[in-house]
Design a protein around this motif. Sequence first.
Motif, PDB file in Angstrom:
ATOM      1  N   ILE A  26     -36.041  12.162 -21.835  1.00  0.00           N
ATOM      2  CA  ILE A  26     -34.600  11.969 -21.669  1.00  0.00           C
ATOM      3  C   ILE A  26     -34.096  12.951 -20.616  1.00  0.00           C
ATOM      4  N   ASN A  27     -32.989  12.621 -19.974  1.00  0.00           N
ATOM      5  CA  ASN A  27     -32.383  13.565 -19.039  1.00  0.00           C
ATOM      6  C   ASN A  27     -31.933  14.808 -19.791  1.00  0.00           C
ATOM      7  N   GLU A  28     -32.137  15.968 -19.195  1.00  0.00           N
ATOM      8  CA  GLU A  28     -31.873  17.241 -19.875  1.00  0.00           C
ATOM      9  C   GLU A  28     -30.445  17.349 -20.403  1.00  0.00           C
ATOM     10  N   ASP A  29     -29.474  16.811 -19.648  1.00  0.00           N
ATOM     11  CA  ASP A  29     -28.079  16.929 -20.086  1.00  0.00           C
ATOM     12  C   ASP A  29     -27.671  15.830 -21.076  1.00  0.00           C
ATOM     13  N   GLU A  30     -28.632  14.999 -21.500  1.00  0.00           N
ATOM     14  CA  GLU A  30     -28.331  13.934 -22.462  1.00  0.00           C
ATOM     15  C   GLU A  30     -29.067  14.124 -23.794  1.00  0.00           C
ATOM     16  N   GLU A  31     -29.622  15.323 -24.003  1.00  0.00           N
ATOM     17  CA  GLU A  31     -30.410  15.574 -25.221  1.00  0.00           C
ATOM     18  C   GLU A  31     -29.588  15.413 -26.499  1.00  0.00           C
ATOM     19  N   LYS A  32     -28.263  15.498 -26.358  1.00  0.00           N
ATOM     20  CA  LYS A  32     -27.387  15.317 -27.534  1.00  0.00           C
ATOM     21  C   LYS A  32     -27.534  13.902 -28.139  1.00  0.00           C
ATOM     22  N   LEU A  33     -28.016  12.962 -27.310  1.00  0.00           N
ATOM     23  CA  LEU A  33     -28.231  11.593 -27.800  1.00  0.00           C
ATOM     24  C   LEU A  33     -29.357  11.524 -28.830  1.00  0.00           C
ATOM     25  N   LEU A  34     -30.155  12.578 -28.898  1.00  0.00           N
ATOM     26  CA  LEU A  34     -31.250  12.651 -29.885  1.00  0.00           C
ATOM     27  C   LEU A  34     -30.848  13.493 -31.103  1.00  0.00           C
ATOM     28  N   GLU A  35     -29.579  13.803 -31.196  1.00  0.00           N
ATOM     29  CA  GLU A  35     -29.073  14.681 -32.267  1.00  0.00           C
ATOM     30  C   GLU A  35     -29.535  14.204 -33.642  1.00  0.00           C
ATOM     31  N   GLY A  36     -29.934  15.157 -34.479  1.00  0.00           N
ATOM     32  CA  GLY A  36     -30.442  14.838 -35.814  1.00  0.00           C
ATOM     33  C   GLY A  36     -31.952  14.894 -35.881  1.00  0.00           C
ATOM     34  N   SER A  37     -32.587  14.856 -34.703  1.00  0.00           N
ATOM     35  CA  SER A  37     -34.053  14.917 -34.663  1.00  0.00           C
ATOM     36  C   SER A  37     -34.537  16.319 -35.006  1.00  0.00           C
ATOM     37  N   LYS A  38     -35.517  16.388 -35.886  1.00  0.00           N
ATOM     38  CA  LYS A  38     -36.208  17.639 -36.180  1.00  0.00           C
ATOM     39  C   LYS A  38     -37.608  17.304 -36.659  1.00  0.00           C
ATOM     40  N   ASP A  39     -38.397  18.311 -36.893  1.00  0.00           N
ATOM     41  CA  ASP A  39     -39.777  18.112 -37.324  1.00  0.00           C
ATOM     42  C   ASP A  39     -39.826  17.009 -38.385  1.00  0.00           C
ATOM     43  N   SER A  40     -40.600  15.950 -38.115  1.00  0.00           N
ATOM     44  CA  SER A  40     -40.612  14.764 -38.985  1.00  0.00           C
ATOM     45  C   SER A  40     -41.000  15.074 -40.423  1.00  0.00           C
ATOM     46  N   LYS A  41     -41.792  16.139 -40.629  1.00  0.00           N
ATOM     47  CA  LYS A  41     -42.226  16.507 -41.984  1.00  0.00           C
ATOM     48  C   LYS A  41     -41.052  17.003 -42.832  1.00  0.00           C
ATOM     49  N   LYS A  42     -39.959  17.387 -42.173  1.00  0.00           N
ATOM     50  CA  LYS A  42     -38.793  17.920 -42.886  1.00  0.00           C
ATOM     51  C   LYS A  42     -37.727  16.854 -43.141  1.00  0.00           C
ATOM     52  N   LEU A  43     -38.068  15.603 -42.830  1.00  0.00           N
ATOM     53  CA  LEU A  43     -37.112  14.504 -43.000  1.00  0.00           C
ATOM     54  C   LEU A  43     -37.606  13.510 -44.053  1.00  0.00           C
ATOM     55  N   LEU A  44     -36.669  12.914 -44.780  1.00  0.00           N
ATOM     56  CA  LEU A  44     -37.015  11.857 -45.716  1.00  0.00           C
ATOM     57  C   LEU A  44     -37.381  10.597 -44.932  1.00  0.00           C
ATOM     58  N   HIS A  45     -38.174   9.742 -45.554  1.00  0.00           N
ATOM     59  CA  HIS A  45     -38.653   8.525 -44.891  1.00  0.00           C
ATOM     60  C   HIS A  45     -37.500   7.679 -44.344  1.00  0.00           C
ATOM     61  N   LYS A  46     -36.462   7.499 -45.150  1.00  0.00           N
ATOM     62  CA  LYS A  46     -35.306   6.686 -44.742  1.00  0.00           C
ATOM     63  C   LYS A  46     -34.648   7.262 -43.489  1.00  0.00           C
ATOM     64  N   LYS A  47     -34.526   8.590 -43.447  1.00  0.00           N
ATOM     65  CA  LYS A  47     -33.900   9.250 -42.297  1.00  0.00           C
ATOM     66  C   LYS A  47     -34.775   9.110 -41.057  1.00  0.00           C
ATOM     67  N   ARG A  48     -36.089   9.191 -41.237  1.00  0.00           N
ATOM     68  CA  ARG A  48     -37.010   9.016 -40.109  1.00  0.00           C
ATOM     69  C   ARG A  48     -36.846   7.633 -39.480  1.00  0.00           C
ATOM     70  N   LEU A  49     -36.698   6.623 -40.333  1.00  0.00           N
ATOM     71  CA  LEU A  49     -36.536   5.248 -39.834  1.00  0.00           C
ATOM     72  C   LEU A  49     -35.239   5.097 -39.037  1.00  0.00           C
ATOM     73  N   GLU A  50     -34.169   5.712 -39.526  1.00  0.00           N
ATOM     74  CA  GLU A  50     -32.880   5.675 -38.818  1.00  0.00           C
ATOM     75  C   GLU A  50     -33.004   6.338 -37.449  1.00  0.00           C
ATOM     76  N   LEU A  51     -33.627   7.519 -37.433  1.00  0.00           N
ATOM     77  CA  LEU A  51     -33.770   8.266 -36.187  1.00  0.00           C
ATOM     78  C   LEU A  51     -34.735   7.574 -35.217  1.00  0.00           C
ATOM     79  N   ASP A  52     -35.747   6.924 -35.760  1.00  0.00           N
ATOM     80  CA  ASP A  52     -36.704   6.185 -34.935  1.00  0.00           C
ATOM     81  C   ASP A  52     -35.971   5.161 -34.059  1.00  0.00           C
ATOM     82  N   LYS A  53     -35.047   4.422 -34.666  1.00  0.00           N
ATOM     83  CA  LYS A  53     -34.255   3.423 -33.929  1.00  0.00           C
ATOM     84  C   LYS A  53     -33.357   4.088 -32.898  1.00  0.00           C
ATOM     85  N   LYS A  54     -32.719   5.161 -33.310  1.00  0.00           N
ATOM     86  CA  LYS A  54     -31.793   5.885 -32.430  1.00  0.00           C
ATOM     87  C   LYS A  54     -32.523   6.453 -31.203  1.00  0.00           C
TER      88      LYS A  54
END
Length: 212
Positions: A26-54
Amino acid sequence: MKKVLGIDEAGRGPVIGPMIVAGVMINEDEEKLLEGSKDSKKLLHKKRLELDKKIKKNSTYKIIEVGPNEIDEAVNSKTMNLNWLEAHKQAEIINALKPDKAIIDCPSPNTKAFKNYLKNLLENKNIELIVEHKADEKYITSSAASILAKVRREEIMDEIKKKYGNTGPGYSSSPITQKFIKENWEKHPEIFRHSWSTFKRLSQKEKQIKLF
């Protein structure tokens, strides 16, 4: 505008199924579009699926599936190992997406040696390369890559379970996975990593039982 690529993997350790290596750019100044992303092991399955689409909607990405057979070949090779195999897949992603900066979650204890090995595989030798342990906890693009890799690995494991039965999580420490190996090591050799000590031990034990 600087294009930043983060790379991470999922499924490096299991005895069943593939390892997935993913890259998110992603462009460096657009990283906010990935907001909510963190180490996948720290996320619930449902949240991972939501973020995967995003993540897929807002970035350029590439996902590589590394099957058990390719992993076995690397582990049993005199010139290759699992770390170097992962470096080759990372290089494939970098060479395909052509970022200005690439952030790697390093699998090797020796980050300097790994960085040098990876750099030799790159078409663009001038790329800014950040190679660190636990990069997925520090850099949002690497976190996003870890989510894409984890979701794809889970999809494949679900497909394997539907086709072959309850494998458990695929990790050697799981009693369900151990039971599955004992019962299926000969029937479905294509889904196992034969170079893993757990597979060797359980399959050899079952062979001996058959002989006696």
